[in-house]
Design a protein around this motif. Structure first.
Motif: not given
Length: 424
Positions: A12, A15-18, A38-41, A56
């Motif tokens: 990540p 910001d914790g995003q991928y 980005t994707l959160p997961n 999403f």
């Protein structure tokens, strides 16, 4: 071959995003195109279906965007590989970026890039003569092309036909004046085309261009054929006259004669090899040396006439163990560029001196140090020396080379035929 696929980054961001984007893989090296999506997961990307999962927000729109970018990357990779053969993942990425920024990329590897690398290698290897000659020829090429970004693929048969016409239009400078040009000789024009062919071959070897567009050959392409030249040496009478000419009061002329005759006695040795002769090259009444032109080793018997001349130089203190003193200004022979320059200077000096000697002999032939190689070939032909023996003496790799060379001096059968026809 290049491949591309959509991937999500394994770690990540801050910001914790991928991050999600395009991975380009080419010649064992990857490159990535990320544009802020980005994707959160990571689980929100369905790798099998190649789509963002519907859970999403705006999943379909992001999937379409990524699919479009993937298609563009694959298309660019295919186009570059078709045009240039040798590409990298970074190059594909840069091409996509340039298009996005409105920039146009020159199609193919620039000819000048291949030429500059070639000249750099010649300079670093100390090939001074080749470096200077080809650099001068390329100056004329750039004058004609007027384009430093001209790709190799654009130097096609039509381009070279026009370039040949250009070279025939008074491109030779006379002295330092640029106001009195005159036409180049056909041999000089061929030499200009040879460097183009050399660079084309290097580009093919480097897989920078396809050999399908190779401009040299038959059937409307550029056919490189060396013009016939007349090779004339000294005959037996003239050689005897040269050997016995009294030059005791002319040391420089005597030295020039000695260098030329030693080259002649050792099977028409080139002057470069003659000037580089060392005393250590002579062992047990034989000469052992490698020919500088092709690196071929060999051994020759010491002719009695050569021994008499060499005896004159045994008391001379020469640097680097050389027989002749012409290169004594060099502290060593390691710097090839300096060595080639000094050899050229010595050759020019000997060339001028031997022409004075010819004048003293009342000989009108245009004789230079290299013409003594022709003199040996002429005498060998008159003595019916076997081509196989001559191949060994000349150190030619192919017997065909020897046959072609000797054909310049083979006149007996033609003379006999002429006498038979007109001498009735």
């Amino acid at each position: 071959m290049a491949t591309a696929k959509i991937i999500t980054w394994s770690r990540p961001d801050k910001d914790g995003q991928y991050p999600i984007g395009i991975k380009i893989w080419c010649n064992g090296k990857p490159s990535y195109i990320f544009e802020g999506h980005t994707l959160p997961n990571r689980d929100l990307w369905d790798a099998k279906k190649q789509e963002v999962k519907k859970s999403f927000p705006n999943a379909a729109r992001l999937t379409n965007y990524l699919s479009k970018k993937l298609s563009e990357a694959r298309d660019k990779a295919l186009r570059l590989e078709t045009d240039e053969l040798k590409v990298s993942a970074q190059q594909i990425k840069a091409t996509i970026r340039d298009k996005a920024n409105g920039k146009q990329k020159s199609k193919g590897v620039p000819f000048k890039e291949i030429a500059d690398q070639y000249l750099k290698e010649q300079f670093e290897c100390g090939n001074r003569d080749v470096y200077l000659a080809d650099k001068s020829r390329l100056v004329r090429f750039y004058e004609f092309s007027k384009n430093d970004d001209l790709p190799v693929s654009a130097v096609n048969a039509d381009f070279l036909h026009r370039y040949t016409v250009y070279l025939r239009k008074d491109r030779k400078r006379v002295g330092n004046s640029k106001t009195s040009p005159k036409p180049l000789s056909e041999r000089t024009i061929i030499n200009h085309l040879l460097i183009i062919r050399t660079l084309w071959n290097r580009a093919i070897t480097a897989k920078a261009v396809s050999n399908e567009n190779y401009p040299f050959g038959a059937d409307g392409k550029i056919l490189i054929k060396f013009p016939e030249s007349i090779k004339i040496g000294l005959n037996e009478v003239e050689l005897n006259q040269l050997e016995t000419l009294d030059l005791s009061d002319k040391p420089s002329l005597n030295h020039a004669r000695n260098v030329c005759l030693v080259g002649y006695y050792f099977a028409g040795m080139r002057i470069t090899d003659t000037l580089l002769l060392k005393w250590s090259d002579f062992q047990n009444g034989r000469l052992y040396y490698k020919m500088s032109k092709n690196g071929e080793p060999g051994s020759l018997k010491m002719p009695a006439k050569a021994a008499v001349i060499l005896e004159q130089y045994k008391s001379v203190q020469n640097i680097n163990g050389l027989v002749f003193p012409d290169l004594n200004r060099l502290n060593n022979l390691d710097d090839r560029m300096k060595l080639r320059k000094e050899i050229n200077t010595a050759e020019n000096r000997i060339n001028k001196a031997i022409k004075v000697v010819m004048t003293k002999m009342a000989c009108t032939k245009n004789i230079s140090p290299h013409k003594f190689r022709h003199s040996f070939a002429q005498r060998a032909e008159e003595m019916n020396v076997s081509p196989k023996v001559l191949q060994r003496l000349y150190r030619h790799e192919s017997i065909n080379t020897t046959m072609i060379y000797q054909s310049n001096f083979s006149h007996q059968k033609a003379d006999e035929a002429l006498d038979a026809v007109v001498g009735f």
